[in-house]
Structure formats: C-alpha cells, structure tokens
Motif scaffolding. Structure first.
Motif, mmCIF file in Angstrom:
data_model
loop_
_atom_site.group_PDB
_atom_site.id
_atom_site.type_symbol
_atom_site.label_atom_id
_atom_site.label_comp_id
_atom_site.label_asym_id
_atom_site.label_seq_id
_atom_site.Cartn_x
_atom_site.Cartn_y
_atom_site.Cartn_z
ATOM 1 N N LEU A 97 0.849 -1.198 0.000
ATOM 2 C CA LEU A 97 0.000 0.000 0.000
ATOM 3 C C LEU A 97 0.881 1.243 0.000
ATOM 4 O O LEU A 97 1.755 1.391 0.854
ATOM 5 C CB LEU A 97 -0.913 0.006 1.236
ATOM 6 N N ARG A 98 0.654 2.108 -1.007
ATOM 7 C CA ARG A 98 1.401 3.376 -1.090
ATOM 8 C C ARG A 98 0.409 4.519 -1.156
ATOM 9 O O ARG A 98 -0.578 4.440 -1.900
ATOM 10 C CB ARG A 98 2.293 3.399 -2.333
ATOM 11 N N ALA A 99 0.698 5.550 -0.388
ATOM 12 C CA ALA A 99 -0.236 6.676 -0.301
ATOM 13 C C ALA A 99 -0.537 7.246 -1.686
ATOM 14 O O ALA A 99 -1.677 7.599 -1.986
ATOM 15 C CB ALA A 99 0.325 7.755 0.611
ATOM 16 N N ASN A 100 0.477 7.338 -2.554
ATOM 17 C CA ASN A 100 0.274 7.979 -3.859
ATOM 18 C C ASN A 100 -0.492 7.094 -4.851
ATOM 19 O O ASN A 100 -1.002 7.577 -5.838
ATOM 20 C CB ASN A 100 1.618 8.430 -4.454
ATOM 21 N N GLU A 101 -0.562 5.784 -4.579
ATOM 22 C CA GLU A 101 -1.234 4.876 -5.520
ATOM 23 C C GLU A 101 -2.515 4.276 -4.961
ATOM 24 O O GLU A 101 -3.500 4.118 -5.690
ATOM 25 C CB GLU A 101 -0.286 3.731 -5.903
ATOM 26 N N SER A 102 -2.507 3.918 -3.674
ATOM 27 C CA SER A 102 -3.583 3.111 -3.106
ATOM 28 C C SER A 102 -4.814 3.912 -2.724
ATOM 29 O O SER A 102 -5.842 3.335 -2.391
ATOM 30 C CB SER A 102 -3.070 2.355 -1.883
HETATM 31 C C1 NAG Z 1 4.584 6.394 -5.740
HETATM 32 O O1 NAG Z 1 5.748 6.642 -4.944
HETATM 33 C C2 NAG Z 1 6.773 5.664 -5.118
HETATM 34 C C3 NAG Z 1 7.914 6.049 -4.203
HETATM 35 O O2 NAG Z 1 7.459 6.416 -2.964
HETATM 36 C C4 NAG Z 1 7.219 5.572 -6.554
HETATM 37 O O3 NAG Z 1 8.172 4.553 -6.721
HETATM 38 C C5 NAG Z 1 6.008 5.294 -7.450
HETATM 39 O O4 NAG Z 1 6.394 5.329 -8.793
HETATM 40 C C6 NAG Z 1 4.914 6.333 -7.212
HETATM 41 N N1 NAG Z 1 3.732 5.977 -7.985
HETATM 42 C C7 NAG Z 1 3.032 6.888 -8.674
HETATM 43 C C8 NAG Z 1 1.829 6.372 -9.415
HETATM 44 O O5 NAG Z 1 3.305 8.069 -8.668
#
Ligand code: NAG
Ligand code: NAG
Length: 201
Positions: A97-102
C-alpha cells in the motif's frame, strides 16, 4: 596553676575548634556523598528504561500514516479497543500500500478492504497497554475477527504479537490503544495473497 589551667582551657578550646572543624568537614563530605547517591541510582533507572526504549512517541515519527489512521478510524472511538497497527514501512513493503497509488479512485475500495481485513486480525475489544503484558509469558486473545493472538514481551522488553515485534507502544486515539508493529499480523491465507507468486498467477 593558673597558667596551667589557662593552657588546658586554651588547649581544649583550640581542640574543640579543630573538632568542630573536622565535624563540619565530615558532615559536608557525608552530605555531598549522600546527595550524589540518589543521582547515581536515578541514572541507573533512567538508563534501564531507555534501553527498552518503550513507549516511544508517535508524534516524533510523523504519526500513524494514512493507512494506520484509516485503520484506527474504522473502530468506534468511544469503546475500549487495542489495535496492533503495521508501521508505514510494513504497510508498504508487506501489503504493497502506497499513499500515492492506493488512495486513488480506482484503488481506494481495494485498499479499504485490505485495511479492514488487517484490522479484523489485529484488534482486540479491550485495553491492553504495554504494562499489562507480562515478561516472557504468553497471553492469548481473540481478535475481533476471531483470530488467535499471542502476546508476550521479549528479553529486551519488546512487545511481540504472533512473532511480530513492536516499534512503538501505548499511543492513544480516544479509547483506542495503538501499538505500532514492524510487520503485519494476519493469517497464512491472507498473507499468501501478498506474496509475489500469488500476484504472478
Ligand atoms: C509512488 O511513490 C513511489 C515512491 O514512494 C514511486 O516509486 C512510485 O512510482 C509512485 N507511484 C506513482 C503512481 O506516482
Ligand atoms: C467503490 O465503492 C463504492 C461504494 O461501494 C462504489 O460506488 C464505487 O463504484 C466503487 N469504486 C470502484 C472503483 O470500484
């Protein structure tokens, strides 16, 4: 005789001056010694509690993170709960889970499902502060989804639940006690769905 008595008196009075001087000196030394004693023992207890480094302050670490906050927000804030929340790194590394994607529109429902499933494994309907867990003695709880949780304290005082070690303990969010864990507490089947093999299928 008179001069002899005078001498004796002078001798005693001189000696008493010395005696008083010695008495004061010894008293001062004893006072210094005594006042230094509690400082030494304070140092020892402070070092002892630092070694376990628990509980740590979440505010210094930048909070629970988006997913930790999401997880805690799923619990009613007026009832006693304890939840073992994965650290921000554990959410990313283990649950992907990543804040920028999830949290995007197309992913947020799936994210919500994952977080609520983990909450089911990792929350118990009672208060379990760090201090209530015995040293090197396992205590068992049923999570809110009926998963068996085994909590104990390791030799260094670290809280461990189902083999997952804690990072920070005893954070409060209203009536909820939050312990931050270095991993994710979940059953084997759910864990499988996050393995690389599973994603490849
Ligand atoms: C979200 O952040 C990660 C690093 O934290 C990066 O590798 C990834 O490409 C980013 N995804 C998007 C969709 O921006
Ligand atoms: C997410 O859930 C809501 C409510 O259940 C639904 O209306 C919406 O279409 C879902 N979004 C996606 C991308 O599946």
């Amino acid at each position: 005789m008179k001069t002899f008595r005078k001498r004796v008196r002078r001798f005693i009075s001189r000696n008493s001056v010395y005696l008083v001087f010695i008495f004061i000196s010894v008293s001062c030394l004893l006072l210094l010694f005594n006042s230094s004693l509690p400082e030494v023992s304070w140092d020892i207890t402070t070092v002892g509690s630092h070694e376990a480094s628990l509980p740590c302050r979440i505010s210094d670490e930048g909070g629970l993170g988006e997913f930790g906050d999401m997880m805690v927000a799923m619990l009613p804030d007026d009832l006693a709960f304890t939840v073992f929340v994965p650290s921000k790194i554990a959410f990313e590394k283990i649950l992907h889970l990543r804040a920028n994607e999830s949290l995007t529109k197309e992913n947020v429902n799936n994210t919500y499902a994952i977080v609520s499933r983990v909450l089911g494994f990792a929350a118990i309907p009672r208060h379990l502060p760090y201090g209530a867990v015995p040293m090197r003695k396992e205590i068992m709880f049923d999570s809110i989804s009926g998963f068996k949780l085994y909590a104990w304290k390791d030799f260094d005082g670290t809280l461990v639940v189902n083999g997952v070690r804690s990072e920070c303990v005893d954070t409060r969010r209203a009536e909820t006690i939050v312990h931050i864990m270095k991993g994710v507490i979940m059953d084997a089947e759910f864990e499988q769905s996050f393995s690389p093999d599973y994603e490849d299928r």
